[in-house]
Design a protein around this motif. Structure first.
Motif, PDB file in Angstrom:
ATOM      1  N   GLU A   1       0.827  -1.216   0.000  1.00 51.29           N
ATOM      2  CA  GLU A   1       0.000   0.000   0.000  1.00 51.29           C
ATOM      3  C   GLU A   1       0.854   1.256   0.000  1.00 51.29           C
ATOM      4  N   GLN A   2       1.974   1.231   0.717  1.00 44.70           N
ATOM      5  CA  GLN A   2       2.863   2.389   0.744  1.00 44.70           C
ATOM      6  C   GLN A   2       3.502   2.613  -0.630  1.00 44.70           C
ATOM      7  N   LYS A   3       3.838   1.517  -1.304  1.00 43.17           N
ATOM      8  CA  LYS A   3       4.389   1.631  -2.661  1.00 43.17           C
ATOM      9  C   LYS A   3       3.359   2.228  -3.618  1.00 43.17           C
ATOM     10  N   LYS A   4       2.099   1.816  -3.495  1.00 44.20           N
ATOM     11  CA  LYS A   4       1.039   2.344  -4.361  1.00 44.20           C
ATOM     12  C   LYS A   4       0.872   3.849  -4.162  1.00 44.20           C
ATOM     13  N   VAL A   5       0.843   4.287  -2.901  1.00 41.96           N
ATOM     14  CA  VAL A   5       0.685   5.713  -2.596  1.00 41.96           C
ATOM     15  C   VAL A   5       1.884   6.499  -3.127  1.00 41.96           C
ATOM     16  N   LEU A   6       3.085   5.959  -2.929  1.00 43.97           N
ATOM     17  CA  LEU A   6       4.295   6.624  -3.408  1.00 43.97           C
ATOM     18  C   LEU A   6       4.283   6.745  -4.933  1.00 43.97           C
ATOM     19  N   LEU A   7       3.925   5.649  -5.622  1.00 41.87           N
ATOM     20  CA  LEU A   7       3.872   5.669  -7.080  1.00 41.87           C
ATOM     21  C   LEU A   7       2.870   6.696  -7.581  1.00 41.87           C
ATOM     22  N   GLN A   8       1.677   6.720  -6.985  1.00 43.33           N
ATOM     23  CA  GLN A   8       0.658   7.685  -7.402  1.00 43.33           C
ATOM     24  C   GLN A   8       1.143   9.120  -7.209  1.00 43.33           C
ATOM     25  N   GLY A   9       1.765   9.379  -6.081  1.00 37.69           N
ATOM     26  CA  GLY A   9       2.275  10.720  -5.808  1.00 37.69           C
ATOM     27  C   GLY A   9       3.362  11.128  -6.793  1.00 37.69           C
ATOM     28  N   LEU A  10       4.268  10.220  -7.096  1.00 35.49           N
ATOM     29  CA  LEU A  10       5.348  10.518  -8.037  1.00 35.49           C
ATOM     30  C   LEU A  10       4.822  10.723  -9.452  1.00 35.49           C
ATOM     31  N   LEU A  11       3.851   9.910  -9.876  1.00 32.78           N
ATOM     32  CA  LEU A  11       3.247  10.086 -11.202  1.00 32.78           C
ATOM     33  C   LEU A  11       2.611  11.462 -11.329  1.00 32.78           C
ATOM     34  N   LYS A  12       1.873  11.871 -10.296  1.00 36.08           N
ATOM     35  CA  LYS A  12       1.233  13.191 -10.321  1.00 36.08           C
ATOM     36  C   LYS A  12       2.280  14.301 -10.337  1.00 36.08           C
ATOM     37  N   LEU A  13       3.344  14.141  -9.573  1.00 34.18           N
ATOM     38  CA  LEU A  13       4.407  15.145  -9.530  1.00 34.18           C
ATOM     39  C   LEU A  13       5.083  15.270 -10.893  1.00 34.18           C
ATOM     40  N   ILE A  14       5.423  14.144 -11.513  1.00 35.10           N
ATOM     41  CA  ILE A  14       6.054  14.162 -12.840  1.00 35.10           C
ATOM     42  C   ILE A  14       5.125  14.818 -13.857  1.00 35.10           C
ATOM     43  N   TYR A  15       3.852  14.475 -13.794  1.00 36.67           N
ATOM     44  CA  TYR A  15       2.876  15.048 -14.724  1.00 36.67           C
ATOM     45  C   TYR A  15       2.795  16.575 -14.576  1.00 36.67           C
ATOM     46  N   GLU A  16       2.747  17.050 -13.341  1.00 42.61           N
ATOM     47  CA  GLU A  16       2.668  18.495 -13.104  1.00 42.61           C
ATOM     48  C   GLU A  16       3.953  19.194 -13.547  1.00 42.61           C
ATOM     49  N   LEU A  17       5.103  18.574 -13.327  1.00 36.28           N
ATOM     50  CA  LEU A  17       6.371  19.149 -13.775  1.00 36.28           C
ATOM     51  C   LEU A  17       6.436  19.186 -15.302  1.00 36.28           C
ATOM     52  N   ASN A  18       5.849  18.179 -15.939  1.00 34.54           N
ATOM     53  CA  ASN A  18       5.773  18.152 -17.400  1.00 34.54           C
ATOM     54  C   ASN A  18       4.857  19.259 -17.916  1.00 34.54           C
ATOM     55  N   LYS A  19       3.697  19.417 -17.286  1.00 34.68           N
ATOM     56  CA  LYS A  19       2.754  20.463 -17.693  1.00 34.68           C
ATOM     57  C   LYS A  19       3.361  21.857 -17.568  1.00 34.68           C
TER      58      LYS A  19
END
Length: 198
Positions: free
Chosen positions: A133-151
């Motif tokens: 569960e901690q890995k899932k939360v971390l992955l989701q957070g990192l995906l959102k961060l990368i997406y926002e940095l890309n935008k």
């Protein structure tokens, strides 16, 4: 306000997260430098070799690599020149356009790239110990961060689900039109070979 101000860190969790990410990026830099030292290569030259090992031929061009690593064509060209001199890569001329060429690994270069591609193992080991569960939360957070940095244009090249023409989010459910199926949070890709820019 600065995330590196110790008093600010005490009051805002996002400051602590930013500093934590900076420490992790430092670990990547150290690991890449150590890997490069073995072969007399810089971190970017190691990254280029690893990229060539795992990506399709049409992406293995100087202009694409410049976008991938957020660097100028001149900087990537210098790295390519050195890798050619060391005979780790070769140029493949485009028959349709004599000014264009792709880059591929030589046997010697492939051996180095395969070894170097495992440089992040020291970071994977502690992550593997996290509960699922901690890995899932971390992955989701990192995906959102990368997406926002890309935008915002800080990270230019992305081949992730969120930036793909085949991706849809239907009422919070991830869907891939190419695969014609729903995607679990853990199935979202950061680097997809079939990525189609929006």
């Amino acid at each position: 306000m600065s995330s590196f101000n110790l008093e600010e860190q005490e009051n805002k969790m996002e400051h602590k997260i930013v500093v934590a990410l900076e420490r992790i990026s430092e670990a990547f830099r150290v690991l890449l430098w150590n890997e490069g030292k073995e072969n007399g290569l810089s971190p970017i030259q190691i990254q280029v070799l690893i990229f060539l090992l795992f990506h399709s031929r049409e992406k293995c061009k100087v202009s694409y690599l410049a976008g991938e690593f957020n660097m100028t064509k001149a900087t990537i060209s210098d790295s390519v020149k050195l890798l050619l001199q060391k005979e780790y890569i070769r140029k493949n001329n485009d028959e349709a356009d004599t000014r264009s060429y792709t880059i591929s690994l030589t046997v010697k270069g492939k051996k180095i790239a395969e070894h170097a591609s495992r440089f992040a193992g020291a970071i994977e080991k502690p992550v593997a110990l996290f509960p699922v569960e901690q890995k899932k939360v971390l992955l989701q957070g990192l995906l959102k961060l990368i997406y926002e940095l890309n935008k915002s244009g800080i990270i230019t090249m992305q081949r992730m689900c969120f930036t793909c023409a085949n991706y849809q989010n239907i009422q919070g459910v991830h869907y891939c039109k190419l695969l014609q199926s729903k995607l679990a949070d853990t199935a979202l890709r950061i680097d997809c070979a079939e990525h189609q820019p929006v």
